[in-house]
Design a protein around this motif. Structure first.
Motif, PDB file in Angstrom:
ATOM      1  N   LEU A  50       0.866  -1.155  -0.279  1.00  0.00           N
ATOM      2  CA  LEU A  50      -0.184   0.004   0.028  1.00  0.00           C
ATOM      3  C   LEU A  50       0.902   1.237   0.067  1.00  0.00           C
ATOM      4  O   LEU A  50       0.871   2.025   1.165  1.00  0.00           O
ATOM      5  CB  LEU A  50      -0.935   0.054   1.348  1.00  0.00           C
ATOM      6  N   ALA A  51       1.511   1.342  -1.016  1.00  0.00           N
ATOM      7  CA  ALA A  51       2.389   2.441  -1.350  1.00  0.00           C
ATOM      8  C   ALA A  51       2.815   2.705  -2.705  1.00  0.00           C
ATOM      9  O   ALA A  51       2.444   1.976  -3.740  1.00  0.00           O
ATOM     10  CB  ALA A  51       3.805   2.156  -0.383  1.00  0.00           C
ATOM     11  N   GLU A  52       3.124   3.910  -3.026  1.00  0.00           N
ATOM     12  CA  GLU A  52       3.496   4.524  -4.476  1.00  0.00           C
ATOM     13  C   GLU A  52       4.901   3.809  -4.776  1.00  0.00           C
ATOM     14  O   GLU A  52       4.825   3.425  -6.122  1.00  0.00           O
ATOM     15  CB  GLU A  52       3.652   6.023  -4.391  1.00  0.00           C
ATOM     16  N   PHE A  53       5.733   3.382  -4.251  1.00  0.00           N
ATOM     17  CA  PHE A  53       6.825   2.460  -4.555  1.00  0.00           C
ATOM     18  C   PHE A  53       6.913   1.315  -3.512  1.00  0.00           C
ATOM     19  O   PHE A  53       6.741   1.359  -2.264  1.00  0.00           O
ATOM     20  CB  PHE A  53       8.100   3.341  -4.430  1.00  0.00           C
ATOM     21  N   ALA A  54       7.449   0.242  -3.997  1.00  0.00           N
ATOM     22  CA  ALA A  54       7.712  -0.989  -3.082  1.00  0.00           C
ATOM     23  C   ALA A  54       9.039  -1.821  -3.546  1.00  0.00           C
ATOM     24  O   ALA A  54       9.229  -1.590  -4.818  1.00  0.00           O
ATOM     25  CB  ALA A  54       6.666  -1.943  -3.176  1.00  0.00           C
ATOM     26  N   VAL A  55       9.581  -2.466  -2.712  1.00  0.00           N
ATOM     27  CA  VAL A  55      10.852  -3.049  -3.085  1.00  0.00           C
ATOM     28  C   VAL A  55      10.310  -4.652  -3.163  1.00  0.00           C
ATOM     29  O   VAL A  55       9.852  -5.098  -2.243  1.00  0.00           O
ATOM     30  CB  VAL A  55      11.886  -2.951  -2.355  1.00  0.00           C
ATOM     31  N   ALA A  56      10.667  -5.493  -4.088  1.00  0.00           N
ATOM     32  CA  ALA A  56      10.514  -6.775  -4.276  1.00  0.00           C
ATOM     33  C   ALA A  56      11.794  -7.463  -4.597  1.00  0.00           C
ATOM     34  O   ALA A  56      12.729  -7.139  -5.349  1.00  0.00           O
ATOM     35  CB  ALA A  56       9.595  -7.099  -5.294  1.00  0.00           C
ATOM     36  N   LYS A  57      11.805  -8.879  -4.249  1.00  0.00           N
ATOM     37  CA  LYS A  57      13.098  -9.451  -4.331  1.00  0.00           C
ATOM     38  C   LYS A  57      12.794 -10.132  -5.984  1.00  0.00           C
ATOM     39  O   LYS A  57      11.658 -10.608  -6.357  1.00  0.00           O
ATOM     40  CB  LYS A  57      13.148 -10.941  -3.581  1.00  0.00           C
ATOM     41  N   LYS A  58      13.796 -10.256  -6.606  1.00  0.00           N
ATOM     42  CA  LYS A  58      13.704 -10.769  -7.854  1.00  0.00           C
ATOM     43  C   LYS A  58      13.191 -12.133  -7.928  1.00  0.00           C
ATOM     44  O   LYS A  58      12.466 -12.678  -8.931  1.00  0.00           O
ATOM     45  CB  LYS A  58      15.181 -10.683  -8.636  1.00  0.00           C
ATOM     46  N   SER A  59      13.666 -12.947  -6.986  1.00  0.00           N
ATOM     47  CA  SER A  59      13.164 -14.399  -6.966  1.00  0.00           C
ATOM     48  C   SER A  59      11.490 -14.543  -6.768  1.00  0.00           C
ATOM     49  O   SER A  59      11.076 -15.685  -7.270  1.00  0.00           O
ATOM     50  CB  SER A  59      13.895 -15.008  -6.019  1.00  0.00           C
ATOM     51  N   LEU A  60      10.944 -13.424  -6.280  1.00  0.00           N
ATOM     52  CA  LEU A  60       9.544 -13.563  -6.179  1.00  0.00           C
ATOM     53  C   LEU A  60       9.060 -12.382  -7.020  1.00  0.00           C
ATOM     54  O   LEU A  60       7.660 -11.996  -6.752  1.00  0.00           O
ATOM     55  CB  LEU A  60       9.137 -13.348  -4.780  1.00  0.00           C
ATOM     56  N   SER A  61       9.657 -12.128  -8.088  1.00  0.00           N
ATOM     57  CA  SER A  61       9.040 -11.270  -9.305  1.00  0.00           C
ATOM     58  C   SER A  61       8.739 -11.982 -10.625  1.00  0.00           C
ATOM     59  O   SER A  61       9.853 -12.492 -10.872  1.00  0.00           O
ATOM     60  CB  SER A  61       9.782  -9.715  -9.122  1.00  0.00           C
ATOM     61  N   VAL A  62       7.833 -11.533 -11.393  1.00  0.00           N
ATOM     62  CA  VAL A  62       7.782 -12.343 -12.676  1.00  0.00           C
ATOM     63  C   VAL A  62       7.228 -11.340 -13.714  1.00  0.00           C
ATOM     64  O   VAL A  62       6.667 -10.277 -13.031  1.00  0.00           O
ATOM     65  CB  VAL A  62       6.884 -13.721 -12.348  1.00  0.00           C
ATOM     66  N   ALA A  63       7.779 -11.599 -15.094  1.00  0.00           N
ATOM     67  CA  ALA A  63       7.022 -10.613 -15.915  1.00  0.00           C
ATOM     68  C   ALA A  63       5.837 -10.572 -16.002  1.00  0.00           C
ATOM     69  O   ALA A  63       5.007 -12.023 -15.978  1.00  0.00           O
ATOM     70  CB  ALA A  63       7.783 -10.834 -17.369  1.00  0.00           C
ATOM     71  N   ARG A  64       4.914  -9.621 -16.212  1.00  0.00           N
ATOM     72  CA  ARG A  64       3.657  -9.562 -16.596  1.00  0.00           C
ATOM     73  C   ARG A  64       3.303  -9.332 -17.954  1.00  0.00           C
ATOM     74  O   ARG A  64       3.580  -8.467 -18.615  1.00  0.00           O
ATOM     75  CB  ARG A  64       2.640  -8.445 -15.742  1.00  0.00           C
ATOM     76  N   PRO A  65       2.869 -10.326 -18.727  1.00  0.00           N
ATOM     77  CA  PRO A  65       2.721 -10.125 -20.253  1.00  0.00           C
ATOM     78  C   PRO A  65       1.619  -9.231 -20.556  1.00  0.00           C
ATOM     79  O   PRO A  65       0.746  -9.040 -19.670  1.00  0.00           O
ATOM     80  CB  PRO A  65       2.303 -11.551 -20.684  1.00  0.00           C
ATOM     81  N   PRO A  66       1.565  -8.593 -21.680  1.00  0.00           N
ATOM     82  CA  PRO A  66       0.249  -7.770 -22.031  1.00  0.00           C
ATOM     83  C   PRO A  66      -0.820  -8.047 -21.968  1.00  0.00           C
ATOM     84  O   PRO A  66      -1.810  -7.488 -21.751  1.00  0.00           O
ATOM     85  CB  PRO A  66       0.689  -7.091 -23.363  1.00  0.00           C
ATOM     86  N   GLU A  67      -1.237  -9.643 -22.146  1.00  0.00           N
ATOM     87  CA  GLU A  67      -2.403 -10.120 -22.109  1.00  0.00           C
ATOM     88  C   GLU A  67      -3.254 -10.276 -20.745  1.00  0.00           C
ATOM     89  O   GLU A  67      -4.127 -10.295 -20.729  1.00  0.00           O
ATOM     90  CB  GLU A  67      -2.393 -11.481 -22.591  1.00  0.00           C
ATOM     91  N   VAL A  68      -2.163  -9.941 -19.762  1.00  0.00           N
ATOM     92  CA  VAL A  68      -2.708  -9.960 -18.127  1.00  0.00           C
ATOM     93  C   VAL A  68      -2.667  -8.735 -17.652  1.00  0.00           C
ATOM     94  O   VAL A  68      -1.556  -7.716 -17.641  1.00  0.00           O
ATOM     95  CB  VAL A  68      -1.712 -10.946 -17.404  1.00  0.00           C
ATOM     96  N   SER A  69      -3.869  -8.170 -17.396  1.00  0.00           N
ATOM     97  CA  SER A  69      -4.029  -6.854 -16.678  1.00  0.00           C
ATOM     98  C   SER A  69      -3.035  -6.510 -15.241  1.00  0.00           C
ATOM     99  O   SER A  69      -3.046  -7.790 -14.870  1.00  0.00           O
ATOM    100  CB  SER A  69      -5.604  -6.437 -16.421  1.00  0.00           C
ATOM    101  N   ALA A  70      -2.999  -5.329 -15.153  1.00  0.00           N
ATOM    102  CA  ALA A  70      -2.353  -5.347 -13.729  1.00  0.00           C
ATOM    103  C   ALA A  70      -3.362  -6.066 -12.496  1.00  0.00           C
ATOM    104  O   ALA A  70      -2.879  -6.520 -11.631  1.00  0.00           O
ATOM    105  CB  ALA A  70      -2.126  -3.866 -13.349  1.00  0.00           C
ATOM    106  N   ALA A  71      -4.519  -5.793 -12.588  1.00  0.00           N
ATOM    107  CA  ALA A  71      -5.507  -6.350 -11.583  1.00  0.00           C
ATOM    108  C   ALA A  71      -5.460  -7.731 -11.478  1.00  0.00           C
ATOM    109  O   ALA A  71      -5.442  -8.311 -10.641  1.00  0.00           O
ATOM    110  CB  ALA A  71      -6.859  -5.892 -11.759  1.00  0.00           C
ATOM    111  N   GLU A  72      -5.626  -8.706 -12.922  1.00  0.00           N
ATOM    112  CA  GLU A  72      -5.671  -9.864 -12.880  1.00  0.00           C
ATOM    113  C   GLU A  72      -4.226 -10.318 -12.343  1.00  0.00           C
ATOM    114  O   GLU A  72      -4.146 -11.427 -11.416  1.00  0.00           O
ATOM    115  CB  GLU A  72      -5.601 -10.350 -14.413  1.00  0.00           C
ATOM    116  N   GLY A  73      -3.021  -9.841 -12.628  1.00  0.00           N
ATOM    117  CA  GLY A  73      -1.913 -10.335 -12.038  1.00  0.00           C
ATOM    118  C   GLY A  73      -1.724  -9.988 -10.549  1.00  0.00           C
ATOM    119  O   GLY A  73      -1.246 -10.877  -9.928  1.00  0.00           O
TER     120      GLY A  73
END
Length: 274
Positions: A50-73
């Motif tokens: 719940l912030a404008e910026f957040a820090v995430a580990k690369k191991s728990l981050s995945v690419a979001r393809p254009p077919e998947v909306s931000a909300a869906e992801g």
């Protein structure tokens, strides 16, 4: 090392689940670059989403393809991964449909974890009995459930399958249901996978282990993995899994979102974002 800082101004966030755009990468990071769209699960130790910026580990981050909306992801990291782990690791369901058919009960099936669990269970060609409130019966049936019970009716409260089936596994997404209600509805080796185990669940788990009972209560401890999150993202991209949006709330109105979450009657997922 290898952390990502993601901008939340134009993306949806829910607790520790975020979808964002990379604005900075850690030293030596090569998998992601500035401008990449990502979905991530955050650590409680480094702050929530719940912030404008957040820090995430690369191991728990995945690419979001254009077919998947931000909300869906953004709906997938905790709820989707919980449903996936409960079904595949705890209940032994093979989502490619190659395993023996199992009878699965999913409680609170219209909620965040429950609505994913119904869809994923059907990918595994299981027979799904689900519980929810009366207003969501058609919604849950449309997700693929074979049988849907209103939890306020006598049969719903007793968790009895209309077809008389015994459950090989229960994905327990509700609260305050005693073991005595589950036990007569389980198959010989049936198990209840409790996604929010309390003291009574832990006590039952220990008691069943000590008495060598074939029927077990299994407390679920979520172990998030990036490859599993990517698997769910691809299911959404392929149209095999959907995130149902209950409501969206502006970041300035985040308290309204939390109030609705605490109320416990959301249909699908609740989001905070622009």
């Amino acid at each position: 090392m290898g952390n990502l800082e993601t901008c939340m101004r134009t993306f949806v966030t829910t607790g520790t689940d975020v979808a964002g755009e990379v604005v900075e990468v850690g030293p030596g990071e090569t998998n992601f670059k500035t401008g990449d769209k990502v979905v991530a699960i955050l650590s409680h130790l480094s702050g929530g989403g719940l912030a404008e910026f957040a820090v995430a580990k690369k191991s728990l981050s995945v690419a979001r393809p254009p077919e998947v909306s931000a909300a869906e992801g953004a709906g997938l990291p905790v709820a989707g991964l919980t449903a996936l782990q409960a079904l595949t690791q705890s209940a032994g369901v093979k989502l490619d449909g190659s395993g023996n058919q199992k009878n699965i009960l999913i409680t609170a099936a219209s909620g965040g974890v429950g609505h994913y669990a119904v869809q994923l269970a059907k990918l595994g060609k299981t027979h799904v009995t689900a519980t929810c409130g009366a207003r969501n019966i058609e919604f849950v049936r449309n997700l693929g459930a074979d049988e849907v019970l209103d939890y306020k009716t006598p049969d719903g409260a007793a968790l009895k399958s209309p077809s008389g089936k015994k459950y090989d596994a229960v994905i327990h997404c509700a609260t305050n249901i005693p073991w005595s209600t589950f036990e007569p509805n389980l198959s010989e080796n049936g198990k209840v996978i409790d996604i929010t185990p309390g003291i009574s669940a832990i006590t039952t788990f220990v008691a069943k282990k000590l008495t060598f009972s074939k029927k077990q209560l299994v407390p679920l401890l979520l172990i998030p993995k990036g490859e599993n999150l990517n698997y769910l993202i691809n299911l959404v991209r392929e149209g095999k899994l959907k995130t149902v949006i209950d409501s969206k709330h502006a970041l300035s109105k985040a308290e309204d979102a939390w109030a609705k979450i605490i109320d416990g009657h959301a249909t699908g997922k609740i989001f905070v974002g622009p």
